[in-house]
Design a protein around this motif. Sequence first.
Motif, PDB file in Angstrom:
ATOM      1  N   ILE A   1       0.838  -1.198   0.000  1.00  0.00           N
ATOM      2  CA  ILE A   1       0.000   0.000   0.000  1.00  0.00           C
ATOM      3  C   ILE A   1       0.866   1.239   0.000  1.00  0.00           C
ATOM      4  CG2 ILE A   1      -1.677   1.337   1.320  1.00  0.00           C
ATOM      5  CD1 ILE A   1      -2.868  -1.087   0.005  1.00  0.00           C
ATOM      6  N   GLY A   2       0.585   2.135  -0.921  1.00  0.00           N
ATOM      7  CA  GLY A   2       1.329   3.380  -0.994  1.00  0.00           C
ATOM      8  C   GLY A   2       0.562   4.500  -0.329  1.00  0.00           C
ATOM      9  N   VAL A   3       0.285   5.532  -1.119  1.00  0.00           N
ATOM     10  CA  VAL A   3      -0.433   6.685  -0.583  1.00  0.00           C
ATOM     11  C   VAL A   3      -1.847   6.288  -0.157  1.00  0.00           C
ATOM     12  CG1 VAL A   3      -1.368   8.960  -1.141  1.00  0.00           C
ATOM     13  CG2 VAL A   3       0.908   8.303  -1.941  1.00  0.00           C
ATOM     14  N   MET A   4      -2.263   6.805   0.981  1.00  0.00           N
ATOM     15  CA  MET A   4      -3.644   6.650   1.442  1.00  0.00           C
ATOM     16  C   MET A   4      -4.232   8.045   1.589  1.00  0.00           C
ATOM     17  SD  MET A   4      -3.001   3.720   4.364  1.00  0.00           S
ATOM     18  CE  MET A   4      -4.629   2.943   4.303  1.00  0.00           C
TER      19      MET A   4
ATOM     20  N   THR B   1       1.625   9.701   2.782  1.00  0.00           N
ATOM     21  CA  THR B   1       2.474   8.684   2.178  1.00  0.00           C
ATOM     22  C   THR B   1       2.840   7.624   3.214  1.00  0.00           C
ATOM     23  OG1 THR B   1       4.560   9.746   2.750  1.00  0.00           O
ATOM     24  CG2 THR B   1       3.463  10.494   0.725  1.00  0.00           C
ATOM     25  N   ARG B   2       3.516   6.582   2.756  1.00  0.00           N
ATOM     26  CA  ARG B   2       3.938   5.532   3.673  1.00  0.00           C
ATOM     27  C   ARG B   2       4.892   6.066   4.732  1.00  0.00           C
ATOM     28  NH1 ARG B   2       6.296   0.530   0.709  1.00  0.00           N
ATOM     29  NH2 ARG B   2       6.221  -0.281   2.831  1.00  0.00           N
ATOM     30  N   ASN B   3       5.650   7.073   4.374  1.00  0.00           N
ATOM     31  CA  ASN B   3       6.615   7.646   5.315  1.00  0.00           C
ATOM     32  C   ASN B   3       6.031   8.752   6.188  1.00  0.00           C
ATOM     33  OD1 ASN B   3       8.667   5.969   4.344  1.00  0.00           O
ATOM     34  ND2 ASN B   3       9.187   7.421   2.713  1.00  0.00           N
ATOM     35  N   GLY B   4       4.756   9.067   5.994  1.00  0.00           N
ATOM     36  CA  GLY B   4       4.107  10.019   6.868  1.00  0.00           C
ATOM     37  C   GLY B   4       4.028  11.438   6.347  1.00  0.00           C
ATOM     38  N   ALA B   5       4.468  11.676   5.132  1.00  0.00           N
ATOM     39  CA  ALA B   5       4.323  13.016   4.561  1.00  0.00           C
ATOM     40  C   ALA B   5       2.849  13.261   4.241  1.00  0.00           C
ATOM     41  CB  ALA B   5       5.156  13.149   3.297  1.00  0.00           C
ATOM     42  N   THR B   6       2.395  14.454   4.551  1.00  0.00           N
ATOM     43  CA  THR B   6       0.964  14.746   4.414  1.00  0.00           C
ATOM     44  C   THR B   6       0.701  15.934   3.502  1.00  0.00           C
ATOM     45  OG1 THR B   6       1.012  16.146   6.385  1.00  0.00           O
ATOM     46  CG2 THR B   6       0.433  13.829   6.698  1.00  0.00           C
ATOM     47  N   ASN B   7      -0.516  15.985   2.994  1.00  0.00           N
ATOM     48  CA  ASN B   7      -0.974  17.104   2.181  1.00  0.00           C
ATOM     49  C   ASN B   7      -2.452  17.321   2.492  1.00  0.00           C
ATOM     50  OD1 ASN B   7      -0.858  19.122   0.169  1.00  0.00           O
ATOM     51  ND2 ASN B   7      -1.764  17.730  -1.323  1.00  0.00           N
ATOM     52  N   TYR B   8      -2.857  18.586   2.643  1.00  0.00           N
ATOM     53  CA  TYR B   8      -4.228  18.916   3.014  1.00  0.00           C
ATOM     54  C   TYR B   8      -4.835  19.931   2.060  1.00  0.00           C
ATOM     55  CZ  TYR B   8      -3.132  16.885   7.604  1.00  0.00           C
ATOM     56  OH  TYR B   8      -2.763  16.038   8.634  1.00  0.00           O
ATOM     57  N   ALA B   9      -6.146  19.833   1.902  1.00  0.00           N
ATOM     58  CA  ALA B   9      -6.864  20.897   1.218  1.00  0.00           C
ATOM     59  C   ALA B   9      -6.814  22.149   2.089  1.00  0.00           C
ATOM     60  CB  ALA B   9      -8.312  20.483   0.985  1.00  0.00           C
ATOM     61  N   ASP B  10      -6.748  23.303   1.451  1.00  0.00           N
ATOM     62  CA  ASP B  10      -6.671  24.550   2.216  1.00  0.00           C
ATOM     63  C   ASP B  10      -7.841  24.708   3.177  1.00  0.00           C
ATOM     64  OD1 ASP B  10      -5.282  26.568  -0.506  1.00  0.00           O
ATOM     65  OD2 ASP B  10      -4.315  25.268   0.979  1.00  0.00           O
ATOM     66  N   SER B  11      -8.993  24.227   2.780  1.00  0.00           N
ATOM     67  CA  SER B  11     -10.207  24.416   3.584  1.00  0.00           C
ATOM     68  C   SER B  11     -10.193  23.655   4.910  1.00  0.00           C
ATOM     69  CB  SER B  11     -11.436  24.006   2.770  1.00  0.00           C
ATOM     70  OG  SER B  11     -11.351  22.647   2.390  1.00  0.00           O
ATOM     71  N   VAL B  12      -9.292  22.671   5.037  1.00  0.00           N
ATOM     72  CA  VAL B  12      -9.275  21.869   6.272  1.00  0.00           C
ATOM     73  C   VAL B  12      -7.984  22.017   7.056  1.00  0.00           C
ATOM     74  CG1 VAL B  12     -10.812  20.204   5.179  1.00  0.00           C
ATOM     75  CG2 VAL B  12      -8.347  19.743   5.260  1.00  0.00           C
ATOM     76  N   LYS B  13      -7.020  22.758   6.515  1.00  0.00           N
ATOM     77  CA  LYS B  13      -5.739  22.933   7.217  1.00  0.00           C
ATOM     78  C   LYS B  13      -5.955  23.538   8.595  1.00  0.00           C
ATOM     79  CE  LYS B  13      -2.636  23.369   3.252  1.00  0.00           C
ATOM     80  NZ  LYS B  13      -1.785  24.289   2.445  1.00  0.00           N
ATOM     81  N   GLY B  14      -5.298  22.943   9.587  1.00  0.00           N
ATOM     82  CA  GLY B  14      -5.431  23.433  10.950  1.00  0.00           C
ATOM     83  C   GLY B  14      -6.603  22.847  11.705  1.00  0.00           C
ATOM     84  N   ARG B  15      -7.499  22.160  10.993  1.00  0.00           N
ATOM     85  CA  ARG B  15      -8.665  21.555  11.643  1.00  0.00           C
ATOM     86  C   ARG B  15      -8.663  20.033  11.531  1.00  0.00           C
ATOM     87  NH1 ARG B  15     -13.637  22.423   9.685  1.00  0.00           N
ATOM     88  NH2 ARG B  15     -12.935  22.734   7.537  1.00  0.00           N
TER      89      ARG B  15
END
Length: 117
Positions: A31-34, A52-66
């Motif tokens: 399993i790669g990106v979830m 990612t498998r290593n824990g790198a994250t990406n968020y939509a601007d609308s949910v950042k910080g929440r």
Amino acid sequence: QVHVVESGGGLVHPGGSLRLSCAASESDNRIGVMGWYRQAPGKQRDLVAMITRNGATNYADSVKGRFTITRDNNKNTVYLQMNALKPDDTAVYYCTVKHLWTGMDYWGKGTLVTVSS
């Protein structure tokens, strides 16, 4: 075939919190990106967060910080902690995972989150 099952949706008041979970049937080394997407009524499906498998994250601007996305590689599970929920967060939330060997994306059936007073 990878089976993806979400859980944790429901009705919550504005300002409240929910935690979504998603389990994949495949072993972690395949399993790669979830990630999590959401689709509100009459709107397109949009990315909420990915990890990612290593824990790198990406968020939509609308949910950042929440919202916070995490994963447990031992359990092949990804989580989405949602805080300070707003009515605009109301949607069906879908989990997706990418198979490392085939590159195919697999989707769950979705879980409904309703934010309403």
